[in-house]
Write an enzyme that holds these catalytic residues in place. Structure first.
Site, mmCIF file in Angstrom:
data_model
loop_
_atom_site.group_PDB
_atom_site.id
_atom_site.type_symbol
_atom_site.label_atom_id
_atom_site.label_comp_id
_atom_site.label_asym_id
_atom_site.label_seq_id
_atom_site.Cartn_x
_atom_site.Cartn_y
_atom_site.Cartn_z
ATOM 1 N N ARG A 27 2.274 2.817 13.943
ATOM 2 C CA ARG A 27 1.432 3.950 13.697
ATOM 3 C C ARG A 27 2.285 4.967 12.896
ATOM 4 N NH1 ARG A 27 -3.241 4.107 16.927
ATOM 5 N NH2 ARG A 27 -3.302 6.518 16.718
ATOM 6 N N TRP A 75 3.812 12.476 14.947
ATOM 7 C CA TRP A 75 4.121 12.307 13.283
ATOM 8 C C TRP A 75 3.632 13.768 12.893
ATOM 9 C CZ3 TRP A 75 -0.780 10.985 10.441
ATOM 10 C CH2 TRP A 75 -0.676 10.527 9.006
ATOM 11 N N ASN A 99 -3.050 14.281 20.283
ATOM 12 C CA ASN A 99 -3.214 13.893 19.109
ATOM 13 C C ASN A 99 -4.217 14.579 18.471
ATOM 14 O OD1 ASN A 99 -1.432 11.800 19.325
ATOM 15 N ND2 ASN A 99 -2.920 10.207 19.527
ATOM 16 N N GLU A 491 2.573 -9.936 -7.548
ATOM 17 C CA GLU A 491 3.547 -10.397 -6.418
ATOM 18 C C GLU A 491 2.561 -10.760 -5.152
ATOM 19 O OE1 GLU A 491 5.116 -6.790 -4.389
ATOM 20 O OE2 GLU A 491 3.816 -5.473 -5.100
ATOM 21 N N HIS A 507 2.863 -4.632 -31.304
ATOM 22 C CA HIS A 507 4.172 -4.436 -31.622
ATOM 23 C C HIS A 507 4.761 -6.209 -31.311
ATOM 24 C CE1 HIS A 507 4.664 -0.857 -33.483
ATOM 25 N NE2 HIS A 507 3.991 -0.185 -32.579
ATOM 26 N N LYS A 603 9.868 -6.993 2.510
ATOM 27 C CA LYS A 603 9.407 -5.741 2.405
ATOM 28 C C LYS A 603 10.442 -4.761 2.187
ATOM 29 C CE LYS A 603 6.572 -2.427 2.903
ATOM 30 N NZ LYS A 603 5.623 -2.067 1.683
#
Ligand code: AGP
Length: 608
Positions: A27, A75, A99, A491, A507, A603
């Site tokens: 998270r 966080w 939280n 990707e 071009h 990753k």
């Protein structure tokens, strides 16, 4: 997003709590802590900045056999990432984890300070602990103290509270931030999401909005905010770890595209000030005088990070009138005999903070004495540790190999830097306010785009998924979006997609237009509208299969049109980008690819 765990039972709490926090690492967080109580109410509170692994190292030195405790991964919202701001917070006899955001915490803090309370951290959470402590007395039990405090609080919370003199219970409460309780015969588990419960129990109780629970070993009693007892509906948890972490989305990429409004809000939190219509950045470690002296910015990154830099470069040069910005591909710059002008600041852009080419450029730029600032997501990563300062984008771990939410927040972080430099250089208040207001509204506009175009884009993707070639084109700030959109498609769908400056088609690239290609024309409703439209007409005239994406309300002749309805003008390219993210996702899905782990890709490219 922060994570909460709690345990009360007949086993050692510390190990269970740290194991639960490890499950919640995905998270995203920047600090962590666990607090436990022994049977006599002696508290052990272990907190660490950085990874849960560091907390585990501290726990080995502070091992306890306590069987009740709470834990948290933080966080940062109020207060920078640090040990003093890490949860759990203790005030008086109360220790809690939280939280959410207590919006009226400053008012509550003044009241508590007047009562003699002292606070050590910059957090709203510590104030909440003080408020509960101030209501907790010999004739007010812990539940009533918590309920009394919550009736005074304005904001969102998920919280778990313990009191040193009642080590037989954990009080949990939910308003705007989820909490789940796991039950076993003699144990009770608490978590902010079910991934922390897997392996302990499958009997769970989802706390509903406004509910409060008294958790004892193997027993839970629910109440409403007025202390009325409520019945508890225990369910059987049927999900595996990944399914939970995807929160119901089929792939992490789709989840990460959808969570961009929230993750962008996290990037902007505490850095945009609507009361003064200004921007601020805490971690760049530059004085106003040093910012004023900046004349050159070099932005270094790979892949999506590079394209984020390309898009940001337009905005930074728009905000200032004496700064030139150049954007470099890290794998090229590291081997080129490049020159660095005086008064240069380097922005080192990297989601993972571990990309080898980008890290190598950082080393070379520092060797030349260039001030380097990180635009990084992974807290404590190599790049984050080696830069002279920087901006964490705070989007939480980006699991899908294809970057989505990181791109949007990297651009936003560099825009914030551009605004901070522009402020130091005396940008007009009106112009600054326009940028601040648009940036503040951007998360909502992204949400609106996702909600209005996703179904039609998913349908469109089915129609174009069988092509093997694509040309993406855009002018000005939509050129980097064309590059990023083409990267996203190639990707994860493996369609050979190339991004071009729309003016460049004649071009050379326009020679490619035939039935084996489709084209994506990005057309902004701005001063380049007519020129962008003429590029689309050039392709149409040669039998192109054009998908036009536009925020203009004027009719456009194309095989398909995706209409964006927004009154944003400056940061509208980030809305176009979300459409291209969704398009790439649904094309990849239609082609049956492994969306989150595309072939040949990693990753984080930690090798050359
Ligand atoms: C983006 O979709 C790609 N996965 C890739 O281009 C990535 O952006 C690039 O490797 C840079 O990674 P970084 O941001 O972690 O440095």
């Amino acid at each position: 997003m922060c994570g909460i765990v709690g345990y009360i039972g007949n086993r050692e709490a510390q190990g269970i709590l740290i194991g639960g926090l490890k499950r919640l690492e995905y998270r995203g967080y920047d600090s962590a802590g666990v607090a436990t109580l022994n049977s006599t109410g002696e508290l052990t509170n272990i907190r660490a900045q950085g990874k849960v692994a560091q907390l585990a190292e501290l726990q080995v030195k502070n091992r306890k056999t306590d069987s009740i405790g709470i834990g948290h991964t933080r966080w940062a919202t109020h207060g920078a990432p640090s040990v003093k701001n890490a949860h759990p917070h203790t005030v008086g006899r109360i220790t809690l984890v939280h939280n959410g955001i207590i919006e009226n915490y400053q008012d509550l803090k003044h009241i508590l300070v007047d009562k003699g309370y002292e606070f050590q951290s910059d957090t709203d959470t510590e104030v909440l602990a003080g408020l509960i402590d101030s209501l907790y007395s010999d004739d007010t039990n812990l539940l009533d103290a918590v309920l009394g405090a919550l009736r005074l609080v304005v904001g969102a919370y998920g919280l778990a509270v313990i009191a040193h003199d009642t080590p037989d219970q954990i009080i949990v409460a939910r308003s705007g931030s989820p909490l789940i309780i796991g039950l076993d015969d003699e144990e009770t588990f608490i978590a902010s999401d079910a991934s922390a419960l897997i392996g302990h129990t499958d009997q769970v109780l989802y706390l509903k909005e406004g509910e409060v629970a008294v958790c004892k070993a193997g027993d839970v009693q629910l109440y409403d905010i007025k202390a009325n007892p409520l019945s508890a509906a225990v369910e059987t948890l049927e999900a595996d770890m990944q399914a939970i972490q995807k929160e119901g989305y089929e792939h992490f990429l789709l989840k990460e595209i959808h969570e961009q409004p929230d993750t962008l809000r996290a990037t902007l939190a505490g850095r945009l000030h609507l009361d003064t219509m200004t921007a601020s950045l805490g971690g760049i470690n530059m004085t106003a005088e040093e910012l004023r002296a900046v004349k050159n910015i070099v932005i270094v990154g790979c892949g999506t990070a590079n394209y984020a830099g390309q898009l940001a470069s337009y905005f930074i040069e728009q905000f200032t009138d004496d700064i030139s910005v150049r954007v470099e591909i890290a794998s090229e710059l590291r081997y080129r005999s490049f020159h660095v002008a005086d008064n240069t600041v380097a922005l080192i852009v990297s989601q993972s903070g571990e990309t080898a080419d980008t890290l190598a450029c950082l080393g070379e730029l520092k060797r030349r004495g260039v001030r380097c600032l990180g635009i990084v997501n992974a807290v404590g990563s190599s790049i984050a540790r080696e830069v002279d300062g920087g901006v964490y984008v705070h989007v939480g771990p980006e699991i899908s190999v294809a970057s989505s939410k990181a791109f949007t927040s990297q651009v936003a972080a560099m825009v914030l830097f551009g605004l901070v430099v522009a402020q130091a250089k005396g940008i007009g208040a009106k112009e600054l306010a326009e940028y601040v207001q648009e940036l503040d509204r951007l998360p909502f506009e992204i949400e609106k785009v996702i909600n209005t175009v996703e179904d039609s884009v998913a349908h469109l993707a089915k129609e174009y998924a069988s092509y093997e070639h694509a040309l993406y084109m855009g002018r000005d700030t939509l050129y980097p979006v064309a590059l990023e959109g083409a990267l996203k498609l190639k990707e994860i769908s493996y369609i050979q997609a190339e991004g071009h400056a729309a003016g460049e088609l004649k071009h050379g690239p326009i020679a490619l237009v035939d039935d084996s290609f489709f084209e994506v024309a990005l057309i902004a409703d701005n001063w380049l509208y007519e020129k962008s439209l003429s590029n689309l007409i050039e392709v149409n005239a040669r039998g192109g299969h054009v998908i036009a994406i536009t925020n203009s309300q004027k009719p456009i002749e194309a095989e398909a049109v995706v209409q964006l309805n927004t009154d944003l003008t400056v940061f509208v390219p980030l809305l176009f980008n979300v459409v291209l993210q969704l398009f790439a996702y649904y094309v990849s899905l239609e082609r049956g690819n492994d969306v989150d782990q595309p072939r040949n890709l990693a990753k984080s490219v930690t090798v050359e």
